[in-house]
Design a protein around this motif. Structure first.
Motif, PDB file in Angstrom:
ATOM      1  N   VAL A 210       0.837  -1.198   0.000  1.00 24.25           N
ATOM      2  CA  VAL A 210       0.000   0.000   0.000  1.00 24.25           C
ATOM      3  C   VAL A 210       0.878   1.257   0.000  1.00 24.25           C
ATOM      4  CG1 VAL A 210      -1.704   1.322   1.319  1.00 24.25           C
ATOM      5  CG2 VAL A 210      -1.896  -1.163   1.164  1.00 24.25           C
ATOM      6  N   ARG A 211       0.522   2.200  -0.835  1.00 22.07           N
ATOM      7  CA  ARG A 211       1.199   3.499  -0.865  1.00 22.07           C
ATOM      8  C   ARG A 211       0.717   4.319   0.328  1.00 22.07           C
ATOM      9  NH1 ARG A 211      -0.187   8.332  -4.243  1.00 22.07           N
ATOM     10  NH2 ARG A 211       1.717   9.626  -4.261  1.00 22.07           N
TER      11      ARG A 211
ATOM     12  N   GLU B  75      10.407  10.226   8.588  1.00 24.25           N
ATOM     13  CA  GLU B  75       9.522  10.285   9.755  1.00 24.25           C
ATOM     14  C   GLU B  75       8.217   9.559   9.460  1.00 24.25           C
ATOM     15  OE1 GLU B  75       6.879  13.817  11.594  1.00 24.25           O
ATOM     16  OE2 GLU B  75       9.035  14.151  11.811  1.00 24.25           O
ATOM     17  N   THR B  76       7.675   9.757   8.264  1.00 28.05           N
ATOM     18  CA  THR B  76       6.430   9.099   7.875  1.00 28.05           C
ATOM     19  C   THR B  76       6.617   7.593   7.774  1.00 28.05           C
ATOM     20  OG1 THR B  76       5.772  11.077   6.639  1.00 28.05           O
ATOM     21  CG2 THR B  76       4.617   9.034   6.115  1.00 28.05           C
ATOM     22  N   MET B  77       7.758   7.172   7.253  1.00 27.25           N
ATOM     23  CA  MET B  77       8.040   5.739   7.150  1.00 27.25           C
ATOM     24  C   MET B  77       8.100   5.092   8.535  1.00 27.25           C
ATOM     25  SD  MET B  77      11.266   3.787   5.311  1.00 27.25           S
ATOM     26  CE  MET B  77      11.111   4.764   3.811  1.00 27.25           C
ATOM     27  N   LEU B  78       8.769   5.755   9.472  1.00 24.28           N
ATOM     28  CA  LEU B  78       8.883   5.212  10.824  1.00 24.28           C
ATOM     29  C   LEU B  78       7.532   5.174  11.539  1.00 24.28           C
ATOM     30  CD1 LEU B  78      12.251   6.903  11.796  1.00 24.28           C
ATOM     31  CD2 LEU B  78      11.855   4.443  11.643  1.00 24.28           C
TER      32      LEU B  78
ATOM     33  N   ALA C 153       2.382   0.799  12.749  1.00 23.02           N
ATOM     34  CA  ALA C 153       1.087   0.156  12.517  1.00 23.02           C
ATOM     35  C   ALA C 153       1.169  -0.963  11.491  1.00 23.02           C
ATOM     36  CB  ALA C 153       0.075   1.205  12.041  1.00 23.02           C
ATOM     37  N   VAL C 154       1.997  -0.764  10.471  1.00 20.11           N
ATOM     38  CA  VAL C 154       2.145  -1.720   9.360  1.00 20.11           C
ATOM     39  C   VAL C 154       3.624  -1.844   9.051  1.00 20.11           C
ATOM     40  CG1 VAL C 154       1.616  -2.155   6.931  1.00 20.11           C
ATOM     41  CG2 VAL C 154      -0.089  -1.050   8.386  1.00 20.11           C
TER      42      VAL C 154
END
Length: 559
Positions: free
Chosen positions: A351-352, A365-368, A373-374
């Motif tokens: 999922v993008r 930061e968004t990746m971490l 959660a996923v």
């Protein structure tokens, strides 16, 4: 002050950019300065970096005829930065007002600087915010022949781009297959490099050029700089920092600082124990920082009453770990890998989950956060043959010949269909196929409805200037298809001791620790947890080093 083996007016720990800007101020004021560098090389992580300085309303922007102002700069920072312990309106305003003066001061000291983008296009990372700049607030050093340093040339930390070319020129070569004229530029660069070496010159650019020029100016000004001189203790007498404990000729050595001590010793990116404590899930080996970036002075400043803040923050810089990355001087960056057309990033479910353009700090930061959660570390860059024909992956072309070991090691995945690619990376085929189909629909309509990629000027900058109508959008439709892993690397940690607008380290009650100053990533960033634009860590390092020295020397607005 008593019991010191040696005394200077100003003692600086670390040899990054802010160390030398402070040293130049002190020498201009007629004060003695000692810089103590832990490693064998001068320049800190700045020398390894792009060496970009972000300063609103700077002289080069104005010389180019672009509109900017201190008011626009503070409006922008106030719009995107939160008021947290290391960042306040007062500090941000001080940065904006003093940053342009700092640039003028360095130029006056003979440090040759210029606009970071000759084309005038290197936008702020949140250029859509009030006060955001869609042209360029960046400043860089002109290419530098490090042989001008004489015996000190061997002590300047190696840069990542040691050729007689400007940083922007090097970045343009990424499009050599898009513009045949760039082949001539590439040949010219090769011939220039050979020519300069044959004449006994050794040009460096980017961070090494900045630090080479700063080192040259500091040596000329009479700054005493010592390598292999780690600082183990900040000496406190009657509540005031009066000096440091270091080593000289392999023996313990105590140095006094009459006007104070400035700590600019880097961050803690190479200290895995500190990373596990403050930013779990990140890895030291993914960092672009130098080997001595171990947070020693973070611990020491906290010991004497400094307050650590923003320690969960890093200047994320996405990387892709191609075979051999462990031996590379710089971990293969992936800043623009998924920001270019014909590419997206997906988590381990296919999922993008983000705008793949924009700030590299926000990207990681968004990746971490997603990984909480996923599973998303690593995430997967999904590319097609169009991408492979136009752009490199980890510095290699993959469209005609697969680099040795890439498939065998499991780094690169390649398949004739999206579904087969999904199976190879252990993602549900239907999910990845749906993600790619949704992306292709957005590309067809020219608008990314999920994450708005391509709507910022900076997204366009990361995209392809030869691609249209939206530089950042391109479908993933031509097989074979490819996937490579992307991890949340960094160019530095972003937390440290809290300082005030004068660069003084403060205690929990807000009172300054007399005689102790900090700048760079030894301090909690004035930008908070946000990265406003290219050079938003080097700019504050230089500026608050400059401010701290002025304050300690009682210079007011003389400089």
């Amino acid at each position: 002050m008593s019991g010191f083996d040696e005394t200077f007016d100003w003692v600086v720990v670390g040899s990054g950019a802010g160390s030398m800007s402070s040293a130049l101020v002190m020498r201009q004021a007629g004060k003695s300065v000692l810089i103590l560098e832990k490693s064998r090389w001068v320049g800190g992580t700045t020398a390894k970096s792009g060496g970009v300085i972000w300063v609103p309303n700077n002289r080069f922007l104005k010389e180019a005829g672009d509109e900017d102002s201190a008011q626009a700069g503070i409006d922008y920072l106030d719009a995107i930065c939160a008021d947290i312990p290391g960042s306040s309106h007062e500090k941000r305003l001080t940065y904006v007002n003093e940053g342009s003066k700092m640039i003028d001061f360095l130029v006056g000291q003979g440090v040759e600087l210029e606009r970071g983008s000759a084309s005038g296009f290197w936008p702020d990372y949140y250029d859509e915010a009030p006060g955001g700049c869609k042209t360029s607030r960046t400043v860089v050093a002109k290419p530098f022949d490090k042989k001008e340093l004489g015996p000190w040339a061997k002590k300047l930390r190696k840069g990542f781009l040691e050729v007689p070319a400007r940083l922007e020129e090097g970045m343009k070569l990424a499009y050599v297959r898009r513009d045949p004229a760039l082949k001539k530029v590439k040949r010219s660069l090769i011939l220039r490099t050979i020519g300069t070496r044959l004449t006994g010159k050794h040009y460096v650019t980017a961070g090494a050029a900045l630090q080479g020029r700063m080192l040259q100016a500091s040596l000329k000004a009479g700054v005493d700089i010592r390598t292999e001189s780690p600082v183990s203790e900040l000496i406190v007498e009657n509540g005031k920092v009066t000096g440091v404990a270091t080593v000289k000729d392999g023996k313990p050595w105590r140095v006094g600082g009459k006007l104070g001590v400035l700590v600019n010793a880097g961050g803690f990116a190479q200290n895995q124990a500190m990373r596990d404590k403050y930013m779990p899930g990140t890895r030291a080996e993914w960092s672009q920082t130098n080997e001595s970036d171990t947070g020693d002075l973070h611990v020491e400043m906290e010991r004497i009453g400094g307050v650590l803040a923003q320690m969960d923050q890093m200047v994320g810089y996405q990387s892709t770990l191609a075979p051999g990355w462990e031996r590379a001087y710089v971990t293969p960056p992936a800043q623009s890998l998924t920001g270019k057309p014909h590419a997206i990033l997906v988590d381990q479910t296919g999922v993008r989950f983000m705008n793949e353009g924009g700030s590299y700090e926000l990207y990681c930061e968004t990746m971490l956060k997603r990984n909480q959660a996923v599973p998303a570390v690593p995430s997967w860059a999904i590319l097609d043959q169009q991408y492979a024909e136009y752009y490199q992956v980890a510095g290699k072309w993959i469209d005609k010949k697969t680099p040795k070991g890439w498939l065998e090691s499991g780094y690169l995945h390649k398949a004739d269909t999206i579904e087969a690619l999904a199976a190879s990376i252990k993602v549900e085929p239907a999910t990845l196929a749906a993600t790619v189909a949704r992306w292709n629909g957005f590309v067809a309509q020219g608008k990314d409805e999920d994450f708005h990629r391509g709507e910022r000027a900076y997204d366009e900058w990361l995209g392809d200037p030869y691609h249209g109508p939206v530089r950042a959008l391109g479908d993933i439709a031509k097989g074979p298809f490819y996937a490579v892993p992307v991890v949340p690397g960094d160019v530095s940690t972003y937390g440290g001791v809290v300082t005030d607008a004068q660069g003084r380290v403060v205690k929990a009650d807000g009172a300054p620790i007399e005689g102790l100053y900090a700048t760079g990533v030894s301090s909690a960033s004035v930008m908070g947890g946000v990265y406003p634009g290219a050079g938003a860590s080097i700019g504050p390092s230089l500026t608050f080093g400059y401010i701290a020295a002025k304050h300690a020397a009682g210079l007011g607005n003389e400089f």
